[in-house]
Structures are given as C-alpha cells and as structure tokens.
Design an enzyme around this catalytic site. Structure first.
Site, PDB file in Angstrom:
ATOM      1  N   HIS A 677      16.828 -44.605  10.668  1.00  0.00           N
ATOM      2  CA  HIS A 677      15.618 -44.400  10.202  1.00  0.00           C
ATOM      3  C   HIS A 677      14.912 -43.156   9.546  1.00  0.00           C
ATOM      4  CE1 HIS A 677      14.090 -44.712  14.555  1.00  0.00           C
ATOM      5  NE2 HIS A 677      13.395 -44.216  13.685  1.00  0.00           N
ATOM      6  N   ASP A 727      20.684 -49.455  12.772  1.00  0.00           N
ATOM      7  CA  ASP A 727      19.917 -48.435  13.051  1.00  0.00           C
ATOM      8  C   ASP A 727      20.511 -47.183  13.423  1.00  0.00           C
ATOM      9  OD1 ASP A 727      18.281 -46.467  12.556  1.00  0.00           O
ATOM     10  OD2 ASP A 727      16.962 -47.277  13.575  1.00  0.00           O
ATOM     11  N   SER A 826      11.850 -40.629  17.901  1.00  0.00           N
ATOM     12  CA  SER A 826      12.498 -41.929  17.012  1.00  0.00           C
ATOM     13  C   SER A 826      13.879 -41.128  17.123  1.00  0.00           C
ATOM     14  CB  SER A 826      12.356 -42.080  15.821  1.00  0.00           C
ATOM     15  OG  SER A 826      10.901 -42.740  16.331  1.00  0.00           O
TER      16      SER A 826
END
Length: 876
Positions: A677, A727, A826
């Site tokens: 992502h 992901d 992230s």
C-alpha cells in the site's frame, strides 16, 4: 535501663504516658508534664507484650515558670554518634539534621509561628520577629544562643513559651547484624519505643535510613514483638512519601491499642542507592553534617582516605555522592582529627565529574604509605547567603571574589579594599596567604554587585563579619570587582570543574545527550547556537582529546527534567562548560526536542573493507548495538544502530521534500521488504523513490547513512488497492549484485522466518520500529516499542472478514498500554527474537483502526506466509 529497674519505674509511675499526636501540627507526640505527675499510678498507654490498654485522656497540668536559658546544649542524639557525627547546635533550631521537633520538653504542642499574637504577657528568651508569619511550628532559636524553644497554648488558653526536647523524634536501629539493619526505635516522651508494622513499606524505611545517614534506600522489614521485651508502641500506619528528612514529617497514626499484623514491629535494612559498586561514605569529626573526615565502609569495617593528591575535585565527588550540594573543598593532614581503623584508599585522582569515588583513579583497597596524620577531609558548604568563592581563575585559589545572596552569585566592589580584607577571605577559604590581583587577569562578571566599602580588622573568621554597606548598595561598575590570589602554602589545588557533565543514550561512552548536574538535579542543554566548539569543551572536560562533533535536535533522544542551560558560547579553548555559560541557569526558550549532544573522539566512518563485507554478508538478524529502550505510540527512542535492518522508503525531492513515506526492512544488500500500500498514491515508478539505510535522526546527516536509488519494485500479484490482503512488496536497490548497501555495525539484514512458521509459538520478545506517530507528533529519531503477539481471534472478532490467514494480530488491548505502529511506520518491520538465536521479520506493518485505540490491535502482513514468493523474487 535493666528490665528490673524498668518494671520498678513502671510500678512507681516514673514513665510518661503517650497521649496522642496532632496531625495538623506535624504529628508531634505529646505527654504529660514530667515534673508534676497526677496522683496514683502512671502507666504508659500500651506496652508489649504483657499489656494492652487504650490511652487515657486528662486535662494538662499547670505549667511551670521558665528559668533562664541554660548554657548546656540539648542532649546528643544517639544515632548521630552511631553514624560518625558529633551533633552541633543548629543556628535556627535543634542540632543539625533534627530541625523538625515541635514539642516542648514537658510535652506541650508548639503553635505555628504565624498563629502567635503580637502582644505577649511574658517575653520569650530572644527576639522572634524573624519567625513571624512562618506557617510551621518547629522549635527554633532565632539568635542561635541557648536552647531552641516555641510558643504553646496553656490550660487557661493563654500563650506561653517553653524549651524543646531536641531528642524527640530521634531514631535508631536495634537487634540487627550490623548498623545498617534492625528494628526501628523512636525516641519520644523520654522513652525509646517502636512502631507497628501496619502499612510499613520501603518509602517509610527510606526515610529512616536517610535520617540515620545510612543511605537513601531502605527496605521495609518486620520483627516479632515477642523478641523485643517490654517496649511501648508509639505509631501505626506510617505513610511517608520517601523524601522526608525526618520521620516526624510523615503522616502517621497514634497507636490506639489493638493488634499489629502478625504482632510485628517495623524494621529496616539500609543501603546506598548507587548500588554495590559505590562504597558507603560518611563524614566524621566535623562540626556539622556538611564537613568532616572522609570514611569509607569496605570489607565490613570503616576506614579513612590518605590525602596524597587529595584536592577539590576529589571533594566534589565525595559531596556529590553524599547528596550534599554547595561548594566542595578538600582538607589535608587530619584537619578533622585522626581516624581509627585501616587507611582504605590512597592516591585518589578524581576529575570532579564522577558520581562516586569508586569511579576515580586510585590505589587498590588497602594499599597506601600513609598514617592517620594524613587523613583526608572535605567540606560541602551549603549555598546559603554569605558563602564566598573565587571564580574565573585557573583554580579555586584565585579569581573574582563572589558572594552568594538570594540565590545568585555577585561580586564585591574594591572601594576601600585592604590587605586585611584579602587575609580574611583567603583564611575563610582555607588558605594561609593571599594578595589582591588585578581585575584585568579575570573576565568581568555580568551578575549583580552585592557589596561595597568592605572593611575588615583581620580578626574576623568570616567575611560577612566585616563592616560593609547593605546588600546591593554600591556606586561601582564591574571594572572595580575585587580579584584575589590566595596561596595554599605548598598544597597543590587542581581546578574545580564546577558542575559535572555526563553523556546519555549514546551507543558508547564517548557520545550522547549532554546532561549537567546543577542544583541537585540532572538536566539538559538547549541546542541554540550549539557548535563543534562547544562539543570540544564538553569532550575535553570528560577527558577525551580527539575531534568532537556537535549534535542538535535531540539527536540522542529527548531528555527529562529541567533544561538548565541555553545559548552556550564556547571559543573551544575553555577548561570546562562552566566557563562558557553567559546566561542565567534555567533561563531558556526551548523544549527537549532541542536537547544538545556530542560525539567525542570522532574520526568519521571507517572504511568497510572486503573482510568486513565477507564477515557480515553471511549473517542476518544480528544486532551489534543494543542496550535500552524511547517511542512509536507507547514506544521509546531506540539506540542508534540498534535496529540495523530498519530502512526508510522516501519520495525523491522533485515530488516534495524528500520526505519519509514508509518504513521498510533490509533483507540483503540489494533487497528491501515493505508494504504494497506504500505505492498506492505515487505509483510504482522507480524514479519516484529512494531508500535510506543507516539512518537514525531524519534531519541530521550521519556517517553510516546512505541514500540509494530504486531499480525495481515488485508488488504481490494478488494485492488489490481496495483491499488490505496480500499487502506486501519487495524493492530492489540500485547497484551490482550484493553490493548495493554497504554493511556495517549500523547496516545489516534481518532474517526471514520459516515458511508457515507460527511466531506465536516459536518467538517472543517482539518489537516494532519506525519514525512514526509518537502520540504527540512524528518522531525525528528512530523509535521502538515492545509489542505482544495476540491470538488471531482478537482481530477476527474486531475486524470480522477483513482479517485473513495472511495477517498477524499484535498490540495491547488495554487503553493505558497504548502500543501501536501507525502512519509513518507503514511498511516497517515487526521483529521477534528467536530464543538464543537471531532477529526475524515476522510482520510488515499494514493497517488498523486508528492509532493506539483501545480494543483495536494493529494488523501486520504475516511474512511467513510469503516466504516462497520472497525467495523466488530475490533468489535468497
């Protein structure tokens, strides 16, 4: 007193009765007038183990007329002798160390000084104008002569005064194996008694140890009453904070009979909080607790220190270890009397910066060529109004004459200055001779000018005994400041280095956040104007001779406590930091995000040769630098180089400011693992991104830091931008095979897990790392946080169908333990340590509901589910 005589006294009513405490007036213990007992038997309220009876109440007896103040001092405190000190009269109250007594010698409660009416029928023994308005009720002697006294209310409601019992509230330890342990006994009403162990804890024990000068750390113990014989119980439910100077200052209850838990009395074991490597120290033979012969406790006995090479720097360390602030001075040739026992140490050579004498260069224990005529001593003169010093010179024997007044050092004008004045100053400072020096020899002061027109006769023992103008009254400028050079008469005096300096949170002792010890507290320095010249002075003060580099913006993490210093201005040639400070201590406009740091003996990054590459390329998950833990949400600063596989995916500058986009994990010299992502917004064009390895502080270029271009981006083929499943992504760095990122102690790869490995069963000690949300802002320094792996059912219940078998669930479910990995983190790693092996990347930070939200753990891509795919792409 023998048991038989004690019982006889008990039967004849010769022992006083414990009546009660007053919680408002500092829980002072009262008892009836010992000169006028009422008719009939007179028993203590409760004696163990043979008697239990509630206290009796009665009206106080008539009060006596008071004699003139006697010349004799109050009785000496037993525990002071035990600790190696001879009590002296306190200038304002009871002997030094016991200024908290608030009961007269016949048991009347003292009134608060502010509650005393201005007109009295009988005058007290000395003027008490200085005490009017004081909210306490402690016994005092305003003129320093005679015994301390206080006002009290008599039975007729009138105010009278009486002398105080200065032994009241003394404590001692009995029945232990040594003087550092035993049952607590308290002196009150003329009798030693004990304390019920109900709610007795380490905070209470620490106050006892501090009061006895046996260290600041106490461990609460209990002793059976059955082994104590006939002894009164005074208190129960003692509730100390732990920082009180005397047990009288703690909240507590008067013993009202009943039963103590398991019939146990309070006891303690005392130790010094610095730990077993720091020897126990006391001062003996001085006129107060602030001075004396230095004695050390080693191998079960007390001994002295030889004065060979003993100087003010050594004295500073002794005073610091004892917790005594002020001006430290060394004394020689058994100035405080000859000690007994062995001579423990010789040739002590402290820099003045150590926290304990154990850290100073010195002889081995017991090795010396001295006798007790050479016993070393120190004085730790408290910073009270009128204390003097010589500042700005090459040592404590020369410089500007400065006087301490109202919390600030100021100078003395030279109007009318004579040799007699110089003689008094030097003699007070412990020197035999002296002369006035030219003011041009020392830098001008910027503080106040406190005194002018000083005139001494030469007979004064203290400088303030000389005639002078009122404080602050003068007609001078700093060009007229008095400067003096004193002569020690053959005794060498090294420079006193002022306040100590230390480096914190570096990867070794030669680097870290600069902290200074001022006013009894460690604090930091603001980085305004902080340069390599300032760093050079810090490193020189710490004994390092190589190049120095300054670090700003809390490079070594944010400190705690006060910010002591701002706008340091060193030329680079000063002897210590104290010579560079031009601004008042504590004055600043900074936050801890601006804490200054240094790297000493800085020689840059050492070149990585082939041998280094060969030795490091074959290993993974190796942390060469790790020691402590400061924050993602719920996290803490990591150690620089502590997570060598942590890298950052950054946007190239033409897309903005080169800002951090995602975290990532180094798997080899050329491959990086991150989240898919991370490429949703800016696409998967390699021209948009760069990877930074070896980074710690995002705004400070570092020697191991390297920014490498991206050659290839591989996103898992099953990933969909509208989903959180699959992901995971791999990034190939630019460069020849296995020669993209250069390995070092700060740049190393992480290990991959086994295929389908279940980390909940095989791994523990898990951490998340990154530069993400700290709960206040995004961090400039790499953060770490310990995080528990959770059974998948927690996330299945919370996130329903969004949570799949290719995900891990981790985090704390309780709101008060907010650990999470968010936003800027992230794509970063979730690392776990295999027991006795290496660190493995088990998760890639993926998604969750908010940051650190209660009952919403973080979700991580399960790396073990993708091991075959990773190996097929990377050929690892």
């Amino acid at each position: 007193m023998t048991l038989a005589r004690f019982v006889l006294a008990l039967m004849l009513g010769a022992l006083p009765e414990v009546v009660g405490f007053d919680s408002v007036l500092n829980d002072s213990l009262h008892h009836s007038h010992r000169h006028s007992p009422p008719p009939g038997p007179h028993y203590p309220s409760y004696y163990l183990p043979t008697q239990q009876r509630p206290p009796r109440t009665r009206p106080p007896p008539p009060l006596p007329r008071f004699p003139r103040p006697p010349r004799a001092l109050p009785a000496q405190r037993p525990h002071a002798l035990q600790a190696g000190h001879t009590p002296r009269p306190h200038p304002w109250g009871c002997p030094a160390g016991e200024p908290w007594v608030s009961v007269t010698d016949f048991g009347a409660r003292c009134l608060r000084w502010a509650e005393v009416p201005p007109f009295l029928e009988r005058s007290p023994p000395a003027s008490w104008a200085q005490l009017r308005g004081q909210r306490h009720n402690f016994c005092r002697s305003p003129d320093g002569a005679g015994r301390p006294w206080c006002f009290y209310g008599d039975a007729r409601g009138k105010v009278d005064w009486g002398y105080c019992d200065c032994r009241h509230g003394s404590v001692r330890l009995r029945g232990g194996k040594n003087e550092f342990e035993g049952t607590v006994e308290v002196y009150a009403s003329g009798v030693w008694g004990t304390v019920c162990s109900s709610h007795w804890d380490d905070s209470d024990a620490s106050v006892i140890c501090h009061q006895l000068q046996l260290g600041g750390k106490g461990i609460a113990k209990q002793t059976p009453f059955s082994g104590l014989g006939l002894i009164p119980v005074y208190w129960s439910n003692v509730r100390c904070r732990g920082d009180e100077e005397n047990i009288l200052l703690c909240e507590k209850d008067i013993w009202q009979g009943g039963v103590c838990p398991q019939k146990m009395a309070a006891a303690v074991t005392c130790s010094f909080s610095h730990g077993p490597t720091f020897p126990i120290i006391r001062l003996a033979g001085g006129s107060s607790v602030h001075e004396g012969r230095v004695e050390l406790y080693h191998a079960g006995q007390w001994g002295t220190v030889c004065d060979d090479q003993w100087d003010d720097a050594d004295a500073e360390v002794i005073c610091r270890q004892l917790g005594l602030s002020g001006i430290a001075k060394a004394w020689h040739q058994a100035y405080f009397g000859e000690g007994s026992g062995p001579v423990m140490l010789d040739e002590v050579r402290c820099t003045g910066n150590e926290l304990s004498i154990e850290q100073c260069p010195k002889s081995s224990w017991g090795e010396h060529n001295c006798g007790h005529k050479e016993d070393a001593g120190v004085s730790c003169t408290p910073l009270t109004d009128g204390v003097i010093r010589l500042a700005g010179g090459k040592g404590s024997h020369e410089g500007r004459l400065e006087v301490y007044y109202r919390g600030q050092w100021g100078t003395v004008c030279d109007d009318g200055w004579t040799e007699l004045n110089t003689y008094v100053v030097c003699r007070q400072l412990g020197f035999k001779y002296g002369k006035q020096a030219s003011a041009n020899h020392f830098e001008e002061s910027t503080g106040p000018i406190w005194l002018d027109d000083v005139s001494c006769s030469g007979k004064e023992t203290r400088f303030l005994q000389c005639s002078r103008r009122q404080w602050g009254r003068h007609d001078c400028s700093h060009r007229e400041d008095v400067s003096i050079a004193c002569y020690p008469g053959g005794e060498g005096h090294r420079l006193s280095l002022g306040f100590p300096v230390r480096l914190m949170d570096g990867e070794n002792k030669k680097e870290g956040r600069v902290e200074v010890f001022i006013n009894g507290q460690w604090g930091t320095i603001c980085d305004d104007g902080w340069t390599d010249k300032d760093a050079a002075v810090i490193c020189r003060q710490l004994g390092y001779k190589g190049p120095a580099r300054a670090r700003t913006m809390a490079y070594f993490g944010e400190g705690k406590g006060p910010i002591h210093v701002d706008n340091v201005k060193c030329t680079g040639n000063e002897r210590s930091l104290a010579d560079c400070i031009k601004q008042d201590i504590g004055r600043h406009n900074c936050r801890h995000s601006e804490d200054a740091g240094v790297i000493c003996d800085y020689f840059g990054k050492k070149a990585s040769g082939n041998s280094n590459k060969e030795s490091l390329s074959s290993v993974c998950g190796l942390r060469l630098l790790h020691r402590r833990q400061k924050r993602i949400i719920g996290g803490k600063n990591s150690l620089r180089g502590g997570w060598p596989w942590q890298v950052s995916l950054r946007l190239k500058s033409y897309h903005g400011d080169g800002r951090l986009l995602c975290g990532a994990t180094l798997l080899s010299s050329c491959w990086v693992l991150t989240a898919a992502h991370c490429f949703k917004r800016y696409g998967n064009s390699t021209r948009n991104y760069a990877v930074r390895v070896g980074d710690y502080h995002t705004l400070v270029p570092e020697e191991f830091e390297e920014e490498i271009g991206v050659q290839q981006i591989v996103i898992h083929r099953e990933y969909r931008p509208d989903s959180s499943d699959y992901d995971i992504a791999l990034v190939r760095l630019q460069g020849p095979e296995e020669q993209c990122a250069r390995f070092s102690s700060h740049v190393l790869p992480a290990c991959l897990p086994l295929w389908r490995e279940r980390p909940q069963k095989t791994a523990s000690n898990c951490y998340i790392t990154g530069w993400g949300d700290t709960g206040r802002a995004y961090s400039r320094t790499l953060q770490q946080a310990a995080i528990p792996l959770l059974p998948k059912r927690f996330c299945e219940e919370r996130y329903k169908g969004r949570f799949t078998g290719r995900m891990l669930c981790a985090g704390n479910l309780h709101e008060h333990k907010r650990v999470d990995s968010c936003q800027g983190d992230s794509g970063g790693p979730l690392m776990c340590e295999r027991p006795g092996e290496s660190w493995v990347v088990y998760g890639v930070t993926s998604w969750g509901y908010g940051c650190g939200v209660k009952d919403s753990p973080g979700v991580y891509t399960k790396v073990s589910a993708f091991v075959p795919w990773i190996k097929s792409v990377t050929k690892l």
